[in-house]
Scaffold this motif. Structure first.
Motif, mmCIF file in Angstrom:
data_model
loop_
_atom_site.group_PDB
_atom_site.id
_atom_site.type_symbol
_atom_site.label_atom_id
_atom_site.label_comp_id
_atom_site.label_asym_id
_atom_site.label_seq_id
_atom_site.Cartn_x
_atom_site.Cartn_y
_atom_site.Cartn_z
ATOM 1 N N GLY A 45 0.835 -1.207 0.000
ATOM 2 C CA GLY A 45 0.000 0.000 0.000
ATOM 3 C C GLY A 45 0.864 1.249 0.000
ATOM 4 N N ASP A 46 0.379 2.273 0.645
ATOM 5 C CA ASP A 46 1.032 3.570 0.715
ATOM 6 C C ASP A 46 2.272 3.486 1.614
ATOM 7 N N VAL A 47 3.443 3.512 1.003
ATOM 8 C CA VAL A 47 4.693 3.386 1.757
ATOM 9 C C VAL A 47 4.875 4.567 2.710
ATOM 10 N N SER A 48 4.471 5.748 2.297
ATOM 11 C CA SER A 48 4.596 6.926 3.167
ATOM 12 C C SER A 48 3.732 6.782 4.418
ATOM 13 N N ALA A 49 2.521 6.273 4.249
ATOM 14 C CA ALA A 49 1.636 6.057 5.395
ATOM 15 C C ALA A 49 2.215 4.977 6.314
ATOM 16 N N ALA A 50 2.786 3.935 5.718
ATOM 17 C CA ALA A 50 3.403 2.875 6.515
ATOM 18 C C ALA A 50 4.602 3.429 7.283
ATOM 19 N N ALA A 51 5.400 4.264 6.630
ATOM 20 C CA ALA A 51 6.551 4.877 7.290
ATOM 21 C C ALA A 51 6.093 5.741 8.458
ATOM 22 N N GLN A 52 4.989 6.438 8.289
ATOM 23 C CA GLN A 52 4.465 7.266 9.390
ATOM 24 C C GLN A 52 4.014 6.387 10.555
ATOM 25 N N GLN A 53 3.408 5.241 10.266
ATOM 26 C CA GLN A 53 3.016 4.324 11.338
ATOM 27 C C GLN A 53 4.256 3.823 12.085
ATOM 28 N N ILE A 54 5.314 3.552 11.347
ATOM 29 C CA ILE A 54 6.555 3.095 11.967
ATOM 30 C C ILE A 54 7.130 4.208 12.846
ATOM 31 N N LYS A 55 7.084 5.438 12.374
ATOM 32 C CA LYS A 55 7.540 6.566 13.180
ATOM 33 C C LYS A 55 6.687 6.714 14.446
ATOM 34 N N ASN A 56 5.385 6.474 14.328
ATOM 35 C CA ASN A 56 4.505 6.549 15.499
ATOM 36 C C ASN A 56 4.857 5.465 16.521
ATOM 37 N N LEU A 57 5.196 4.277 16.048
ATOM 38 C CA LEU A 57 5.621 3.212 16.964
ATOM 39 C C LEU A 57 6.915 3.595 17.673
ATOM 40 N N TYR A 58 7.823 4.232 16.954
ATOM 41 C CA TYR A 58 9.068 4.685 17.576
ATOM 42 C C TYR A 58 8.777 5.754 18.626
ATOM 43 N N GLU A 59 7.859 6.648 18.322
ATOM 44 C CA GLU A 59 7.477 7.682 19.286
ATOM 45 C C GLU A 59 6.898 7.040 20.550
ATOM 46 N N LEU A 60 6.057 6.031 20.388
ATOM 47 C CA LEU A 60 5.532 5.285 21.531
ATOM 48 C C LEU A 60 6.686 4.687 22.333
ATOM 49 N N PHE A 61 7.632 4.081 21.634
ATOM 50 C CA PHE A 61 8.801 3.462 22.264
ATOM 51 C C PHE A 61 9.541 4.456 23.151
ATOM 52 N N THR A 62 9.765 5.661 22.648
ATOM 53 C CA THR A 62 10.541 6.639 23.408
ATOM 54 C C THR A 62 9.720 7.303 24.505
#
Length: 108
Positions: free
Chosen positions: A58-75
């Motif tokens: 699907g939308d790679v940019s949207a997937a990348a944003q989800q990954i960034k959100n998971l990293y934000e949760l992590f920190t």
């Protein structure tokens, strides 16, 4: 957190399976490892590298944003680990965190 580098690392695989350890044994060439400098945080490039390595259709940019959100949760939640397995994709190409496991730093 990666014990070898004593830093943050994202690990993923485009193949489905029960654990990253099993996948690493069966498909070592498909394991994606992206180190992230905890002082700088995740970059768009790193998140996109992970999304493409996961073979998102699907939308790679949207997937990348989800990954960034998971990293934000992590920190923000003082996590030692955020594991999403499986990270599924629906017919429209949207990513769905179907199950997750998190570890926390009790001393933070």
């Amino acid at each position: 957190l990666d014990r070898k580098s004593a830093g943050t690392i994202m690990i993923g695989c485009s193949e489905g399976g029960t654990s990253i350890e099993d996948l690493a044994e069966k498909f070592p060439d498909k394991i994606i490892k992206v180190p992230v400098d905890v002082r700088e945080g995740i970059t768009d490039e790193q998140a996109t590298t992970m999304a493409k390595g996961l073979a998102v259709t699907g939308d790679v940019s949207a997937a990348a944003q989800q990954i960034k959100n998971l990293y934000e949760l992590f920190t923000k939640a003082d996590c030692t680990m955020v594991e999403v397995n499986p990270l599924a994709e629906d017919a429209a190409g949207n990513l769905i965190a179907a199950d997750a496991k998190m570890g926390f730093d009790d001393n933070a």
